[in-house]
Design a protein around this motif. Structure first.
Motif: not given
Length: 289
Positions: A80-85, A87-88, A91
């Motif tokens: 989840e942390s990697s996906i958030s990173f 994703t950021a 973007e």
């Protein structure tokens, strides 16, 4: 023995005779009542033991599973942390790409504007020029020879010009040794004079279908090599004229011509005149026709 004692003895004897059957009956009833209860208690005890064993087994299994679950949970958190990173980052990259795309469009518009300005400047610089193509090259050809060719041509088309009416003249250097008859560029003293000269050349070819302009009109002795007198177009305009002529032949356009360095086509005498500005426009005309 007295009668009273005899009477008690008889009563006791009667009671003794009656007691065993009643006692046996009571004991039998007691066994019937207790037997189902004993089985039920035993069943309950077995079920209780089974539940206990199951609970113990489950606890053992949970103890084995919990570390795995913790590991999975940790891995999920990392994912989840990697996906958030990512994703950021995505973007951020998307914003950068959008900005680059905007810059690209702005640069393209600016480049097109610069190209148009350069094209206009080149067209302006050539507005007094005409081009004579397919002229046989003389041995040891000089600038004076070229001037004599043009003046001789002017006499033959009925629009006589003097050498002083020519500001500059030269033959384009050919990049191909097997094609020596490179074009001759003539710069007249005025754009009006150039336009009139071109008009007379076209008029001569229109009137003299069997005697169109050729090398002999330039003073070359009895040479029938055809020559072509046109505007001195820029590379872009020359390319557009080539494509426009192909359009005219393929789609039955009656007119295709150049004027002041620009290319025009016309479907018929009653249709509107179309200024050709780019190759995409010609492609659209091919599709529409």
């Amino acid at each position: 023995m007295s009668d009273k004692e005899s009477s008690h003895s008889d009563m006791d004897h009667e009671q003794t005779k009656q007691t065993p059957p009643n006692f046996a009956q009571k004991r039998g009833k007691k066994r019937l009542r207790n037997s189902p209860g004993t089985e039920l208690d035993k069943f309950k005890e077995e079920m209780r033991q089974m539940m206990t064993d199951l609970k113990v087994t489950q606890e053992k299994e949970l103890k084995k599973i919990n570390p795995n679950l913790l590991e999975i949970k940790t891995s999920n958190a990392k994912i989840e942390s990697s996906i958030s990173f990512l994703t950021a980052q995505n973007e951020e990259l998307k914003k950068k790409i959008d900005n680059l795309e905007q810059d690209r469009r702005a640069d393209k518009e600016y480049i097109n504007l610069l190209e148009e300005k350069i094209e206009d400047m080149s067209r302006e610089a050539r507005k007094k020029n005409l081009e004579i193509k397919n002229v046989p090259k003389l041995e040891k050809e000089t600038r004076g020879d070229l001037i004599n060719m043009v003046t001789k041509l002017s006499q033959n088309i009925g629009y006589t010009i003097a050498p002083t009416d020519i500001s500059d003249i030269y033959r384009v250097r050919s990049r191909q040794s097997d094609k020596p008859n490179s074009p001759i560029i003539v710069e007249m003293v005025s754009a009006i004079q150039k336009t009139d000269f071109l008009s007379k050349c076209k008029e001569h070819n229109t009137v003299n279908k069997t005697n169109k302009l050729c090398a002999k009109h330039l003073g070359h002795s009895s040479l029938d090599t055809p020559i072509y007198v046109t505007e001195h177009l820029t590379a872009k305009a020359a390319r557009l004229r080539f494509l426009a002529r192909d359009l005219a032949r393929s789609k039955s356009y009656e007119f295709c011509w150049t004027s002041m360095g620009k290319v025009f086509v016309r479907k018929s005498k009653t249709s509107s005149i179309i200024l050709i500005t780019n190759e995409s426009q010609i492609q659209r005309l091919f599709q529409e026709s």
